[in-house]
Motif scaffolding. Structure first.
Motif, short mmCIF file in Angstrom:
data_model
loop_
_atom_site.label_atom_id
_atom_site.label_comp_id
_atom_site.label_asym_id
_atom_site.label_seq_id
_atom_site.Cartn_x
_atom_site.Cartn_y
_atom_site.Cartn_z
N ALA A 160 0.81 -1.22 0.00
CA ALA A 160 0.00 0.00 0.00
C ALA A 160 0.84 1.27 0.00
O ALA A 160 0.44 2.29 -0.58
CB ALA A 160 -0.94 0.00 1.20
N VAL A 161 2.02 1.23 0.63
CA VAL A 161 2.84 2.45 0.69
C VAL A 161 3.48 2.76 -0.66
O VAL A 161 3.98 3.88 -0.87
CB VAL A 161 3.93 2.35 1.78
N GLY A 162 3.47 1.80 -1.57
CA GLY A 162 4.04 2.05 -2.90
C GLY A 162 5.51 2.41 -2.86
O GLY A 162 5.96 3.34 -3.56
N ALA A 163 6.28 1.68 -2.05
CA ALA A 163 7.72 1.98 -1.91
C ALA A 163 8.45 1.73 -3.22
O ALA A 163 8.13 0.80 -3.97
CB ALA A 163 8.32 1.11 -0.81
N THR A 164 9.43 2.56 -3.49
CA THR A 164 10.23 2.42 -4.70
C THR A 164 11.11 1.17 -4.62
O THR A 164 11.72 0.89 -3.58
CB THR A 164 11.12 3.66 -4.91
N VAL A 165 11.17 0.43 -5.72
CA VAL A 165 12.04 -0.74 -5.82
C VAL A 165 13.22 -0.36 -6.71
O VAL A 165 13.03 0.08 -7.85
CB VAL A 165 11.31 -1.96 -6.41
N THR A 166 14.43 -0.50 -6.19
CA THR A 166 15.62 -0.15 -6.96
C THR A 166 16.57 -1.33 -7.03
O THR A 166 16.58 -2.19 -6.14
CB THR A 166 16.37 1.04 -6.33
#
Length: 698
Positions: A588-594
């Motif tokens: 839900a927080v939509g964290a960035t994936v790098t």
């Protein structure tokens, strides 16, 4: 110790195994010489463990290797310098003798004329003693081979010298039967092996490996667990040594993910643990005790391998569970043994068929049967037992092993031409060239049988297809060129070579053909959702049940995942809810994936989680999700955790002692699971005439 990309062996048996491609000249040669210390596990001499002074299952192999660089002269000179120079080991040169292959005049001359070793301290031996693989010129297998020179040391107080170093000169390729079947290799190689424990016994002035500073405390701990005082010559000394050896081997194997089980590496772990437990049982220990030795094993080995200290509780728990199962096996099998013993009183011999049935049906080790038989004044027909075992292996397939780890098949032939360049992190469509076609286990130049039943393999010079590895399934899609269409149903990889497995639908294939390689984008998207969700699940487990819930395996496919982790008991219903909630909160927080490539040490300093037992290159791929998940991973991932959409846990179950498995679905499949549940609840409401779901009986 457990090789990840070599299906020909269950455990690494020697230092050279990781260099097979270099010895065969396969793929790019990034270095021409190497020096290693390799964890190894062998069971070929398991019966001698604890009996002789030098046999082990787990051991550490020191080695130096040359791939077309230095050869015989340098290898011999450097070995002598390392052994005798006071700068290095400083062994007394008058206590060293050597052997050479029968007609290896070159090696004899170097030892005699250049090192100055008298001829009476150089022995010439035949191919069964001084050729690797043993007897390969006459008996095979085909592949790289060569003469060797063994170095022996006579320790003060010893009655016979012990081999401490073997120098193998891999200078031939065996092709067919003799005569004239040894073809000189274009580049000659060096492969040496020195057992660390055996070397330490020479340096420390003790006559057994089990008396060195690392192993003796483990033997003492085994004696303490049995409430017996350990000494080398004590009647129970052999049992303590065998117990210490087997538990050390299993501590490393379980740490790397091989838990006791019915086949392959898991069976070896079970065999070793049950043999060790049997030794205790025969000395009167009728309750679990092996697991108490794990801290002593870790204490002795944690300096070179600090990571094993992180799994003490898990390893101990797995070993204890297997011990309890073994004791249950003995309790259930004893009545059957007693019947067999009573039936054998007249002949004095328990038949091989009966002994094998006891092993196959009740899990009785043959050694346990023999010992109990001896206590009853009986013997066991071991020869007939071995015949029954071999018949079973032949029919079950469990006895089938590769003839040679160095034989070159179609895959190896392709790898010699170079690997495949993977471009699938950035693109799903790539123009490629066919560099190899494998049909019927052979390399062919062309293939025209459209509509064939058996799949074939296509090697490309570059590809967007992900090859199955790290728990992630291989990509599917198609290769097209004009009227040619090839359906890719799976993608596998062997080292740097990708093989696209599938069926020719139309047209024809030939090497050199330029094709458009197209990955099934919808399927890849589902795999990416599931793989990123796997990392979120790992993080959620750490928050819920603790950081000892380490990954033990995984399977990631189209919107489906399963995740195996170390844990001693089933998760409660509340814990499962917490895990699922935490996964979906991270979504839900939509964290960035790098993703980034980093030196391995820098990645570890950042806190990146690595799989226990996995070997990583100097530069690794690090996948980060927000500020809460950092893992070393070569798989394909999303750019935001929000793209997972939804994750639902389907089940949680045991898969092995001390290992649990969570199965889950993501994206559209997770949504469909919610709809299926809603539909089921609605039907129950109608049948039970309950206006609200909350009014359904519980």
């Amino acid at each position: 110790m457990i090789p990840k990309d070599d299906p020909t062996v269950l455990f690494t048996p020697a230092g050279m195994n990781q260099f097979k491609n270099q010895f065969l000249g396969i793929g790019p040669l990034e270095f021409t010489k190497a020096t290693t210390s390799q964890k190894c596990l062998r069971t070929g001499d398991i019966g001698n463990v604890g009996v002789t002074a030098y046999h082990h299952t787990f051991f550490e192999m020191l080695g130096n290797f040359s791939f077309g660089d230095y050869f015989k002269r340098e290898a011999i000179h450097w070995a002598w310098e390392f052994l005798t120079s006071r700068t290095w080991l400083g062994l007394d040169p008058t206590r060293l003798t050597v052997t050479v292959y029968l007609d290896d005049d070159e090696a004899f001359g170097i030892w005699n004329n250049e090192i100055g070793l008298p001829a009476d301290r150089i022995s010439r031996c035949d191919e069964s003693e001084n050729f690797w693989p043993a007897s390969s010129p006459s008996q095979g297998p085909d592949g790289v081979c060569g003469p060797c020179s063994e170095i022996y040391y006579l320790a003060p107080g010893a009655t016979k010298p012990v081999e401490i170093w073997n120098l193998v000169f891999t200078q031939f390729n065996r092709v067919g039967n003799p005569p004239n079947n040894l073809e000189p290799l274009p580049k000659k190689n060096i492969d040496t092996g020195m057992g660390l424990e055996r070397c330490a016994s020479c340096l420390q002035g003790v006559l057994s490996n089990f008396e060195i500073d690392i192993l003796r405390p483990m033997c003492v701990a085994a004696g303490d667990a049995l409430r017996l005082k350990y000494s080398y010559d004590a009647p129970h000394g052999r049992a303590c040594r065998r117990i210490a050896d087997h538990v050390r081997a299993c501590t490393f194997a379980i740490h790397e993910g091989a838990v006791p089980g019915p086949d392959k590496a898991s069976y070896i772990v079970r065999l070793l643990l049950r043999r060790a437990a049997m030794e205790g049982y025969l000395l009167g220990q009728k309750s679990p005790f092996l697991h108490t030795l794990v801290p002593a094993i870790v204490e002795g080995m944690r300096f070179p391998y600090p990571e094993i200290a992180e799994t003490v509780a898990t390893v101990s728990s797995v070993i204890r569970a297997e011990e309890e199962q073994f004791l249950d096996v003995v309790d259930r099998g004893l009545p059957r043994f007693e019947k067999l013993a009573a039936r054998a009183k007249s002949s004095g011999v328990i038949s091989g068929a009966d002994a094998f049935d006891l092993h196959q049906t009740y899990g009785f080790l043959i050694e346990l049967t023999e010992t109990l038989a001896g206590q009853n004044g009986l013997t066991v027909d071991r020869s007939a037992y071995e015949q029954a075992r071999r018949r079973h292996e032949a029919t079950s397939g469990s006895g089938a092993f590769a003839d040679s780890v160095m034989s070159a098949g179609p895959i190896d032939s392709l790898k010699k031409q170079g690997g495949t360049r993977f471009l699938g992190y950035d693109s799903l469509t790539v123009e490629s060239r066919v560099v190899g076609i494998i049909s019927g286990a052979e390399l062919v130049e062309s293939f025209t049988a459209a509509g064939h039943e058996q799949p074939i393999g296509i090697a490309l010079d570059r590809t967007p297809f992900y090859g199955e590895s790290g728990g992630q399934v291989g990509d599917a899609g198609r290769l097209v060129s004009g009227d040619m269409e090839f359906s890719v149903v799976d993608t596998q990889k062997d080292g740097d070579l990708w093989i696209h497995v599938g069926h020719l639908l139309s047209g024809s294939l030939k090497t050199g053909l330029v094709v458009q390689a197209e990955v099934d984008g919808e399927r890849r998207a589902g795999i990416r959702r599931a793989h990123s969700a796997t990392h979120l699940l790992h993080h959620a487990l750490h928050l819920t049940v603790g950081r000892e819930a380490t990954q033990r395996g995984s399977r990631v496919q189209h919107d489906e995942l399963r995740f195996d982790f170390a844990h001693n008991q089933a998760l409660t219903a509340d814990e499962l809810v917490q895990v699922e909630d935490r996964i979906n909160e991270s979504i839900a927080v939509g964290a960035t994936v790098t993703t980034e490539l980093l030196p391995i040490e820098e990645a570890r300093k950042k806190g990146a989680m690595a799989l226990f037992g996995e070997k990583y290159p100097d530069e690794v791929r690090v996948v980060s999700m927000g500020d809460f998940s950092i893992e070393l991973c070569g798989g394909t991932h999303l750019s935001s955790t929000g793209q997972v959409g939804l994750c639902r846990i389907v089940s949680e179950e045991p898969v092995a002692r001390g290992v649990r498995r969570i199965t889950a679905v993501t994206g559209p499949k997770a949504l469909q699971r919610c709809r299926d549940t809603d539909d089921l609840v609605a039907r129950l409401q109608r049948q039970l005439k309950a206006p609200q779901a909350t009014e359904l009986p519980t």
